[in-house]
Design a protein around this motif. Sequence first.
Motif, PDB file in Angstrom:
ATOM      1  N   ASN A   1       7.306   4.550   2.178  1.00 32.73           N
ATOM      2  CA  ASN A   1       6.388   3.440   1.915  1.00 32.73           C
ATOM      3  C   ASN A   1       6.691   2.236   2.802  1.00 32.73           C
ATOM      4  OD1 ASN A   1       4.774   4.622  -0.062  1.00 32.73           O
ATOM      5  ND2 ASN A   1       6.098   3.968  -1.724  1.00 32.73           N
TER       6      ASN A   1
ATOM      7  N   ALA B   1       2.171   4.894   0.429  1.00 33.12           N
ATOM      8  CA  ALA B   1       1.752   5.998   1.293  1.00 33.12           C
ATOM      9  C   ALA B   1       1.086   7.064   0.440  1.00 33.12           C
ATOM     10  CB  ALA B   1       2.964   6.582   2.018  1.00 33.12           C
TER      11      ALA B   1
ATOM     12  N   ARG C   1       7.923   2.208   5.828  1.00 36.87           N
ATOM     13  CA  ARG C   1       7.406   2.455   7.176  1.00 36.87           C
ATOM     14  C   ARG C   1       5.876   2.488   7.174  1.00 36.87           C
ATOM     15  NH1 ARG C   1      12.022   1.670   6.883  1.00 36.87           N
ATOM     16  NH2 ARG C   1      11.015  -0.344   7.148  1.00 36.87           N
ATOM     17  N   PHE C   2       5.297   3.039   6.140  1.00 36.74           N
ATOM     18  CA  PHE C   2       3.838   3.090   6.024  1.00 36.74           C
ATOM     19  C   PHE C   2       3.262   1.679   6.065  1.00 36.74           C
ATOM     20  CE2 PHE C   2      -0.155   3.391   3.613  1.00 36.74           C
ATOM     21  CZ  PHE C   2      -0.770   4.450   4.259  1.00 36.74           C
ATOM     22  N   ASN C   3       3.943   0.743   5.417  1.00 36.76           N
ATOM     23  CA  ASN C   3       3.477  -0.644   5.391  1.00 36.76           C
ATOM     24  C   ASN C   3       3.749  -1.374   6.702  1.00 36.76           C
ATOM     25  OD1 ASN C   3       2.185  -1.480   2.767  1.00 36.76           O
ATOM     26  ND2 ASN C   3       3.920  -0.257   2.070  1.00 36.76           N
TER      27      ASN C   3
ATOM     28  N   LEU D   1       0.928  12.546   2.447  1.00 36.43           N
ATOM     29  CA  LEU D   1       1.759  12.168   3.592  1.00 36.43           C
ATOM     30  C   LEU D   1       3.233  12.327   3.233  1.00 36.43           C
ATOM     31  CD1 LEU D   1       1.992  10.762   6.473  1.00 36.43           C
ATOM     32  CD2 LEU D   1       2.384   8.684   5.165  1.00 36.43           C
TER      33      LEU D   1
ATOM     34  N   ASN E   1       2.664   0.086   9.330  1.00 37.85           N
ATOM     35  CA  ASN E   1       1.574   0.753  10.045  1.00 37.85           C
ATOM     36  C   ASN E   1       1.965   2.085  10.681  1.00 37.85           C
ATOM     37  OD1 ASN E   1      -1.193   0.677  10.395  1.00 37.85           O
ATOM     38  ND2 ASN E   1      -1.037  -0.091  12.481  1.00 37.85           N
ATOM     39  N   TRP E   2       3.007   2.726  10.193  1.00 37.68           N
ATOM     40  CA  TRP E   2       3.329   4.097  10.599  1.00 37.68           C
ATOM     41  C   TRP E   2       2.578   4.997   9.616  1.00 37.68           C
ATOM     42  CZ3 TRP E   2       5.651   4.710  15.106  1.00 37.68           C
ATOM     43  CH2 TRP E   2       6.485   3.710  15.582  1.00 37.68           C
ATOM     44  N   VAL E   3       1.327   5.299   9.922  1.00 40.86           N
ATOM     45  CA  VAL E   3       0.456   5.970   8.951  1.00 40.86           C
ATOM     46  C   VAL E   3       0.161   7.428   9.284  1.00 40.86           C
ATOM     47  CG1 VAL E   3      -0.606   3.814   8.200  1.00 40.86           C
ATOM     48  CG2 VAL E   3      -1.633   5.095  10.079  1.00 40.86           C
ATOM     49  N   ASN E   4       0.613   7.917  10.434  1.00 40.86           N
ATOM     50  CA  ASN E   4       0.329   9.290  10.842  1.00 40.86           C
ATOM     51  C   ASN E   4       1.537  10.190  10.625  1.00 40.86           C
ATOM     52  OD1 ASN E   4      -2.298   8.665  11.842  1.00 40.86           O
ATOM     53  ND2 ASN E   4      -1.311   7.719  13.605  1.00 40.86           N
TER      54      ASN E   4
ATOM     55  N   HIS F   1       0.858  -1.179   0.000  1.00 33.16           N
ATOM     56  CA  HIS F   1       0.000   0.000   0.000  1.00 33.16           C
ATOM     57  C   HIS F   1       0.895   1.231   0.000  1.00 33.16           C
ATOM     58  CE1 HIS F   1      -3.377  -2.586   0.902  1.00 33.16           C
ATOM     59  NE2 HIS F   1      -2.671  -3.104   1.887  1.00 33.16           N
TER      60      HIS F   1
END
Length: 120
Positions: A52, A20, A54-56, A24, A58-61, A18
């Motif tokens: 991307n 980012a 880190r986003f994967n 973001l 679950n660092w989404v904020n 997924h």
Amino acid sequence: MTKKKCPHCHGTGFEVLHPAPKELVKGVIEHLNKTAGTSFRYTNRKVKEAINARFNENWVNIEDYELVIDKKCQEWLHDGEFERYLRPSTLFGAKFGQYHGQKWTGTPGQRDFYRRGGSY
């Protein structure tokens, strides 16, 4: 036997499940450039790959990325040896979670800002 590279990973060896959101990535890099005085581009492939990854995990904020940037800038910005590591590949690399969780001596205002979930 020859191993084939993943066609979706851009040579990293990990498929980006997924990506980012562009907003973001742009916000994170703008904060890094503003805080560290750098000029990275959010459209750069390597920059997007690091975020991307880190986003994967679950660092989404965006606040999580800003916190790491602020912590490491405070620690490294005027350190002749470590200042060069204020770059996306280091900040958003495999040690991101460690950087995020490290004790921080930011000003009381900075600490309260992040505790309240603040964003620039």
